[in-house]
Design a protein around this motif. Structure first.
Motif, short mmCIF file in Angstrom:
data_model
loop_
_atom_site.label_atom_id
_atom_site.label_comp_id
_atom_site.label_asym_id
_atom_site.label_seq_id
_atom_site.Cartn_x
_atom_site.Cartn_y
_atom_site.Cartn_z
N LEU A 106 -1.57 -8.76 14.40
CA LEU A 106 -0.70 -9.39 12.67
C LEU A 106 1.03 -9.09 12.94
CD1 LEU A 106 -0.56 -8.86 9.96
CD2 LEU A 106 -1.23 -6.56 9.91
N PHE A 107 1.47 -10.20 12.65
CA PHE A 107 3.29 -10.20 12.04
C PHE A 107 2.78 -10.49 10.40
CE2 PHE A 107 1.35 -12.37 15.62
CZ PHE A 107 2.31 -11.99 16.42
N GLY A 108 4.39 -9.44 10.06
CA GLY A 108 4.63 -9.09 8.69
C GLY A 108 5.85 -10.45 8.01
N ARG A 109 5.69 -9.82 6.75
CA ARG A 109 6.87 -10.86 6.35
C ARG A 109 8.48 -11.06 6.95
NH1 ARG A 109 8.03 -9.19 0.75
NH2 ARG A 109 9.03 -11.16 0.86
N GLU A 110 8.72 -12.25 6.94
CA GLU A 110 9.97 -12.90 7.72
C GLU A 110 11.17 -11.02 6.62
OE1 GLU A 110 8.37 -16.36 8.59
OE2 GLU A 110 8.15 -14.82 7.08
N SER A 111 11.03 -11.63 5.53
CA SER A 111 12.05 -10.70 5.04
C SER A 111 11.96 -9.37 5.01
CB SER A 111 11.76 -11.10 3.82
OG SER A 111 10.76 -11.07 2.73
N ALA A 112 10.61 -8.72 4.73
CA ALA A 112 10.45 -7.20 4.57
C ALA A 112 9.20 -6.56 5.67
CB ALA A 112 9.89 -7.32 3.62
N GLY A 113 8.77 -7.28 6.20
CA GLY A 113 8.06 -6.92 7.65
C GLY A 113 6.88 -6.19 6.42
N VAL A 114 5.55 -5.52 7.06
CA VAL A 114 4.46 -5.02 5.84
C VAL A 114 4.90 -3.70 5.53
CG1 VAL A 114 3.30 -6.55 8.30
CG2 VAL A 114 4.23 -3.33 7.93
N PRO A 115 3.97 -3.03 4.03
CA PRO A 115 3.96 -2.59 3.82
C PRO A 115 3.95 -0.76 4.48
CG PRO A 115 2.46 -3.70 2.20
CD PRO A 115 2.96 -4.39 3.10
N ASP A 116 4.00 0.18 4.55
CA ASP A 116 3.68 1.59 5.03
C ASP A 116 1.77 1.15 5.15
OD1 ASP A 116 5.93 2.24 5.46
OD2 ASP A 116 6.04 3.74 3.99
N ASN A 117 1.59 1.44 3.92
CA ASN A 117 0.24 1.36 3.81
C ASN A 117 -0.57 -0.20 5.40
OD1 ASN A 117 0.41 -1.14 1.68
ND2 ASN A 117 -1.46 -1.42 1.37
N VAL A 118 -0.09 -0.54 4.77
CA VAL A 118 -0.18 -1.69 6.23
C VAL A 118 0.01 -1.75 7.67
CG1 VAL A 118 -0.38 -4.58 7.38
CG2 VAL A 118 -0.62 -3.30 4.58
N HIS A 119 0.92 -0.58 7.56
CA HIS A 119 1.38 -0.02 8.39
C HIS A 119 -0.08 0.83 9.06
CE1 HIS A 119 4.25 1.17 11.97
NE2 HIS A 119 5.09 0.27 11.51
N GLU A 120 0.23 1.61 8.52
CA GLU A 120 -0.32 2.81 8.66
C GLU A 120 -2.23 2.08 9.29
OE1 GLU A 120 0.09 5.54 5.43
OE2 GLU A 120 2.01 5.51 6.19
N ALA A 121 -2.61 1.21 8.47
CA ALA A 121 -4.24 1.11 8.59
C ALA A 121 -4.31 -0.25 10.08
CB ALA A 121 -4.66 -0.17 7.36
N ALA A 122 -3.02 -0.43 10.51
CA ALA A 122 -3.34 -1.14 12.15
C ALA A 122 -4.02 -0.09 13.21
CB ALA A 122 -1.54 -2.06 11.80
#
Length: 159
Positions: A106-122
């Protein structure tokens, strides 16, 4: 066509630069990977920049669009898939991570990565080590580096 990768997938969280997405789709087509796009994207999927960077490879890639993060997360859990997030906030270098042949990278948005909930769900978070003071590597380049390592670990099996 042989499929090099078995079940390895690339997922893009709300991508916002069509050219990078097109480049990743081209990479995936050449390596036999499937791609998941988690909407909303910051561009129209028919964008000419996407077509230009993806060239004629776009027809060769298996692309699945997910309406939002929750739908994607439900889908991957139903399929028993592990999500490995590339993040500048991670601690574990990608070269020290043990990839599985059915991981979703999984790769996040170029401008902002991923939000905390997505980071924690990985299920895992990995990092490309960089020179101090640099912000991030282009997402398409990051995808190529990490996919290359995952395939190297898996022995580039042909199916």
């Amino acid at each position: 066509m042989s499929n090099i990768s078995s079940g390895l997938r690339i997922a893009l969280y709300q991508p916002d630069i069509a050219g990078n997405t097109g480049t990743i789709l081209r990479l995936a087509a050449c390596l036999g990977l499937s791609v998941d796009i988690i909407e909303p994207a910051g561009f129209d999927i028919s964008d000419r920049n996407l077509k230009r960077s993806g060239m004629d490879y776009l027809e060769s890639v298996t692309l699945t669009r997910h309406v939002n993060w929750q739908r994607f997360d439900d889908w991957r859990k139903e399929n028993g898939r592990r999500v490995v997030l590339a993040s500048t906030k991670a601690a574990l270098p990608y070269t020290r991570f043990e990839f599985r042949p059915d991981d979703i990278l999984l790769f996040g948005r170029e401008s902002a990565g991923v939000p905390d909930n997505v980071h924690e769900a990985a299920d895992a978070r990995i990092l490309i080590p960089m020179v101090e003071g640099q912000r991030s590597i282009n997402v398409a380049m990051s995808a190529a580096m990490i996919v290359g390592e995952a395939l190297r670990q898996g022995g580039f099996r042909h199916h």
